[in-house]
Design a protein around this motif. Sequence first.
Motif, PDB file in Angstrom:
ATOM      1  N   ASP A 122     -14.416  -6.609  22.734  1.00  0.00           N
ATOM      2  CA  ASP A 122     -13.285  -7.350  22.395  1.00  0.00           C
ATOM      3  C   ASP A 122     -13.409  -8.523  21.590  1.00  0.00           C
ATOM      4  O   ASP A 122     -13.631  -9.550  22.271  1.00  0.00           O
ATOM      5  N   LEU A 123     -13.550  -8.653  20.352  1.00  0.00           N
ATOM      6  CA  LEU A 123     -13.757  -9.574  19.252  1.00  0.00           C
ATOM      7  C   LEU A 123     -12.491 -10.387  18.765  1.00  0.00           C
ATOM      8  O   LEU A 123     -11.537  -9.868  18.462  1.00  0.00           O
ATOM      9  N   LEU A 124     -12.772 -11.432  19.498  1.00  0.00           N
ATOM     10  CA  LEU A 124     -11.397 -12.347  19.046  1.00  0.00           C
ATOM     11  C   LEU A 124     -11.835 -13.359  17.863  1.00  0.00           C
ATOM     12  O   LEU A 124     -10.912 -13.790  17.145  1.00  0.00           O
ATOM     13  N   GLY A 125     -12.868 -13.793  17.684  1.00  0.00           N
ATOM     14  CA  GLY A 125     -13.205 -14.967  16.729  1.00  0.00           C
ATOM     15  C   GLY A 125     -14.581 -15.075  16.474  1.00  0.00           C
ATOM     16  O   GLY A 125     -15.276 -14.979  17.378  1.00  0.00           O
ATOM     17  N   VAL A 147     -11.778 -13.508  10.561  1.00  0.00           N
ATOM     18  CA  VAL A 147     -12.552 -12.553  11.296  1.00  0.00           C
ATOM     19  C   VAL A 147     -11.578 -11.214  11.420  1.00  0.00           C
ATOM     20  O   VAL A 147     -10.429 -11.257  11.263  1.00  0.00           O
ATOM     21  N   LYS A 148     -12.149 -10.167  11.597  1.00  0.00           N
ATOM     22  CA  LYS A 148     -11.639  -8.697  11.661  1.00  0.00           C
ATOM     23  C   LYS A 148     -11.612  -8.526  13.373  1.00  0.00           C
ATOM     24  O   LYS A 148     -12.332  -7.953  13.802  1.00  0.00           O
ATOM     25  N   LYS A 149     -10.530  -9.163  13.790  1.00  0.00           N
ATOM     26  CA  LYS A 149     -10.092  -8.980  15.360  1.00  0.00           C
ATOM     27  C   LYS A 149     -10.319  -7.304  15.618  1.00  0.00           C
ATOM     28  O   LYS A 149      -9.674  -6.632  15.002  1.00  0.00           O
TER      29      LYS A 149
END
Length: 252
Positions: free
Chosen positions: A46-49, A64-66
């Motif tokens: 789970d990418l947030l930043g 960023v591509k969240k």
Amino acid sequence: MKIILSFFVLGIIMTSCNNNEEIASSYPYQVKMTDAPGPYQKVNIDLLGVEVTGDAGETVTLNVKKGIYNLLDFSNGESTLIATDTLQISKVAQIRLILGTNNTVVVDNVTYPLNTPSAEQSGLKLQVHQTLEQGILYSVLLDFDANKSIVNTGNGAYKLKPVVRTIEAAISGNIKGKITPVGSLAVVTAVDVLTSLSYSTNANASGEFLVMGLPSGTYNVTMTPVLPLLPVTKSTIVVTIGNTTDIGTTAF
């Protein structure tokens, strides 16, 4: 009138110099993500930043591509762009990867949550120490090692303790190969003969593997399959900067 004209011309020159300084201080930058695969069906992050910190402590939050990324979609040389920006700093000391709470791993068709307390609190900090050059797009590749990043706690639960390397293609090389029979599970480990540092990956469903981001040097490469098959080692494999060394097909 001459005095006014002189100030006007001086103003144009100063403005031009300032604009040139702004252009000179712009450094295009992008971050990509790849994976050294592990023995799992899915590893969802789970990418947030993504943040970049300069050597003077200044911090820049990248565009960023969240979203949720399955790391196993980006193995054996595949990668995906996760963040871009134009920096006003020429020296990058650190990249900070911020993860959310929706991280999971799929094993035998069962989805388990991945607890990531350290990443949730302060982000995953990666030391890079890069000096950027004007007008050159600088790309850094974040390589998740799924073999080392996921810990089975032994009670049916899994923990994410991210092990991530930063790869710079301009100063590293790769080792690729293939195993047979196709479909065999095998961990591939390359060990630097001089430093004893190790780098690992897994063969994919087609039997292919790629160990990325290796410093130049000589390596022993061991392919370890599931028992009762026995490991096979290929020795003195030479890696050079910017090149991929093909060690061919290994049969168990």
